[in-house]
Write a protein that holds these residues in place. Structure first.
Motif, PDB file in Angstrom:
ATOM      1  N   GLY A 139     -10.664  13.043  -1.541  1.00 37.49           N
ATOM      2  CA  GLY A 139     -10.181  12.526  -0.266  1.00 37.49           C
ATOM      3  C   GLY A 139      -9.082  11.489  -0.416  1.00 37.49           C
ATOM      4  O   GLY A 139      -8.464  11.075   0.554  1.00 37.49           O
ATOM      5  N   THR A 146     -15.965   2.521   0.506  1.00 40.85           N
ATOM      6  CA  THR A 146     -14.792   2.159   1.301  1.00 40.85           C
ATOM      7  C   THR A 146     -14.745   3.124   2.474  1.00 40.85           C
ATOM      8  O   THR A 146     -14.701   4.352   2.274  1.00 40.85           O
ATOM      9  N   TYR A 198       2.052   2.053  -3.522  1.00 44.78           N
ATOM     10  CA  TYR A 198       0.912   2.587  -4.283  1.00 44.78           C
ATOM     11  C   TYR A 198       0.658   4.040  -3.907  1.00 44.78           C
ATOM     12  O   TYR A 198       0.452   4.891  -4.790  1.00 44.78           O
ATOM     13  N   ALA A 201      -2.659   6.595   6.875  1.00 44.95           N
ATOM     14  CA  ALA A 201      -3.410   5.685   5.993  1.00 44.95           C
ATOM     15  C   ALA A 201      -2.960   4.235   6.164  1.00 44.95           C
ATOM     16  O   ALA A 201      -3.768   3.306   6.091  1.00 44.95           O
ATOM     17  N   TRP A 210      -7.678  -0.770 -11.096  1.00 45.76           N
ATOM     18  CA  TRP A 210      -7.818  -1.792 -10.053  1.00 45.76           C
ATOM     19  C   TRP A 210      -8.576  -2.992 -10.595  1.00 45.76           C
ATOM     20  O   TRP A 210      -9.286  -2.904 -11.613  1.00 45.76           O
ATOM     21  N   LEU A 212     -17.961   5.025  -4.521  1.00 46.19           N
ATOM     22  CA  LEU A 212     -17.907   4.907  -5.978  1.00 46.19           C
ATOM     23  C   LEU A 212     -19.156   4.178  -6.454  1.00 46.19           C
ATOM     24  O   LEU A 212     -19.485   3.101  -5.946  1.00 46.19           O
ATOM     25  N   PHE A 229       0.849  -1.194   0.000  1.00 49.73           N
ATOM     26  CA  PHE A 229       0.000   0.000   0.000  1.00 49.73           C
ATOM     27  C   PHE A 229       0.885   1.245   0.000  1.00 49.73           C
ATOM     28  O   PHE A 229       0.576   2.246  -0.658  1.00 49.73           O
ATOM     29  N   LEU A 241       0.995   7.583  -6.088  1.00 47.38           N
ATOM     30  CA  LEU A 241      -0.099   8.550  -6.208  1.00 47.38           C
ATOM     31  C   LEU A 241       0.286   9.934  -5.683  1.00 47.38           C
ATOM     32  O   LEU A 241      -0.494  10.873  -5.786  1.00 47.38           O
ATOM     33  N   ASP A 261     -13.408   8.360   3.872  1.00 47.87           N
ATOM     34  CA  ASP A 261     -14.171   7.328   3.193  1.00 47.87           C
ATOM     35  C   ASP A 261     -14.349   7.720   1.734  1.00 47.87           C
ATOM     36  O   ASP A 261     -14.156   8.883   1.360  1.00 47.87           O
TER      37      ASP A 261
HETATM   38  O1  YOG Z   1     -11.321   1.075  -4.357  1.00 48.31           O
HETATM   39  O2  YOG Z   1     -10.409   2.858  -5.259  1.00 48.31           O
HETATM   40  O3  YOG Z   1     -12.955  -1.145  -4.428  1.00 48.31           O
HETATM   41  O4  YOG Z   1     -13.312   2.876  -5.158  1.00 48.31           O
HETATM   42  C1  YOG Z   1      -7.406   3.745  -1.868  1.00 48.31           C
HETATM   43  C2  YOG Z   1      -6.588   4.706  -1.054  1.00 48.31           C
HETATM   44  C3  YOG Z   1      -6.888   6.681   2.813  1.00 48.31           C
HETATM   45  C4  YOG Z   1      -6.760   8.153   2.451  1.00 48.31           C
HETATM   46  C5  YOG Z   1      -8.732   3.467  -1.221  1.00 48.31           C
HETATM   47  C6  YOG Z   1      -8.361   6.287   2.966  1.00 48.31           C
HETATM   48  C7  YOG Z   1      -5.462   5.276  -1.900  1.00 48.31           C
HETATM   49  C8  YOG Z   1      -5.348   8.642   2.358  1.00 48.31           C
HETATM   50  C9  YOG Z   1      -9.828   3.280  -2.252  1.00 48.31           C
HETATM   51  C10 YOG Z   1      -8.605   4.822   2.785  1.00 48.31           C
HETATM   52  C11 YOG Z   1      -4.548   6.163  -1.116  1.00 48.31           C
HETATM   53  C12 YOG Z   1      -4.512   8.024   1.224  1.00 48.31           C
HETATM   54  C13 YOG Z   1     -10.070   4.476   2.857  1.00 48.31           C
HETATM   55  C14 YOG Z   1      -9.480   2.166  -3.212  1.00 48.31           C
HETATM   56  C15 YOG Z   1      -4.957   7.605  -1.181  1.00 48.31           C
HETATM   57  C16 YOG Z   1      -4.970   8.425  -0.131  1.00 48.31           C
HETATM   58  C17 YOG Z   1     -10.967   5.217   1.872  1.00 48.31           C
HETATM   59  C18 YOG Z   1     -10.432   2.083  -4.368  1.00 48.31           C
HETATM   60  C19 YOG Z   1     -12.121   0.845  -5.497  1.00 48.31           C
HETATM   61  C20 YOG Z   1     -12.335  -0.644  -5.573  1.00 48.31           C
HETATM   62  C21 YOG Z   1     -13.464   1.536  -5.333  1.00 48.31           C
END
Ligand code: YOG
Length: 134
Positions: A77, A54, A20, A34, A107, A63, A17, A24, A60
Motif C-alpha cells: 500500500g 500508521t 520522499y 497522500a 527511518w 509494522l 514528504f 520512492l 494504512d
Molecule cells: O513508518 O514507514 O513509523 O512503518 C510512509 C508513506 C500514503 C500512501 C508512511 C499513506 C510513504 C501513498 C509510513 C500514508 C509514501 C504514498 C499513511 C511511514 C508511500 C505511498 C500510511 C513508515 C514507519 C515508522 C513504520
C-alpha cells in the motif's frame, strides 16, 4: 527509564514528504492525495517489541518487529517494494535500515519534549515528520 514510544500520535508537520515520495517512485495522482493526509500513528511498545500502525483516510500500514531481528518488509500500500529491514537502538533513537532496491532507505524515530519525531529517508531525500499526542 528506557524511552517509551507507546501512544496515539497525530501528524502536525511533514517536511519534504513530496521529495520522499518522488524518490520512492510514487505516481503524481497518489502523491496529490497522500500530501493532503494527516496520518495517525498508534504505537505499542513492549520492551523491544513494537507495533506501529500508521492510519489515514486513504491507506494504512502496519509494522510489527523486534529490535535487533531482521525481517522482510513488503511496504504494501506504500511503494509495494520488498526489503529486508533491521531496527536497532542508537542511544534513545530507534533506527531502521531498509535494505533493497532503493539506496539509503530507512527511518529514525525519537522523542523530543512531548513530540514524536520521524525522519524518513530514501536515496538523497529526507522527510521530517512531527507528531503530537492525540
Ligand atoms: O513508518 O514507514 O513509523 O512503518 C510512509 C508513506 C500514503 C500512501 C508512511 C499513506 C510513504 C501513498 C509510513 C500514508 C509514501 C504514498 C499513511 C511511514 C508511500 C505511498 C500510511 C513508515 C514507519 C515508522 C513504520
Amino acid at each position: 527509564m528506557p524511552v517509551d514510544f507507546s501512544g496515539t500520535w497525530n501528524l502536525v508537520s511533514n517536511d519534504n514528504f513530496e521529495g520522499y515520495m518522488v524518490a520512492l517512485g510514487i505516481d503524481f495522482a497518489t502523491r496529490k492525495i497522500a500530501k493532503m493526509l494527516k496520518p495517525q500513528k498508534v504505537i505499542k511498545q513492549d520492551g523491544d517489541s513494537f507495533y506501529i500502525h500508521t492510519t489515514s483516510t486513504f491507506r494504512d500500514y502496519l509494522l510489527e518487529f523486534k529490535v535487533g531481528e531482521e525481517f522482510e518488509e513488503d511496504n504494501k500500500g506504500l511503494d509495494n517494494r520488498k526489503c529486508k529491514s533491521l531496527v536497532t537502538w542508537e542511544n534513545d533513537k530507534l533506527v531502521c535500515v531498509q535494505t533493497g532496491e532503493k539506496k539509503n532507505r530507512g527511518w529514525t524515530h525519537w522523542l523530543e519534549g512531548d513530540d514524536l519525531h520521524l525522519e524518513l529517508r530514501c536515496e538523497n531525500q529526507v522527510c521530517r515528520q512531527v507528531f503530537k499526542r492525540a
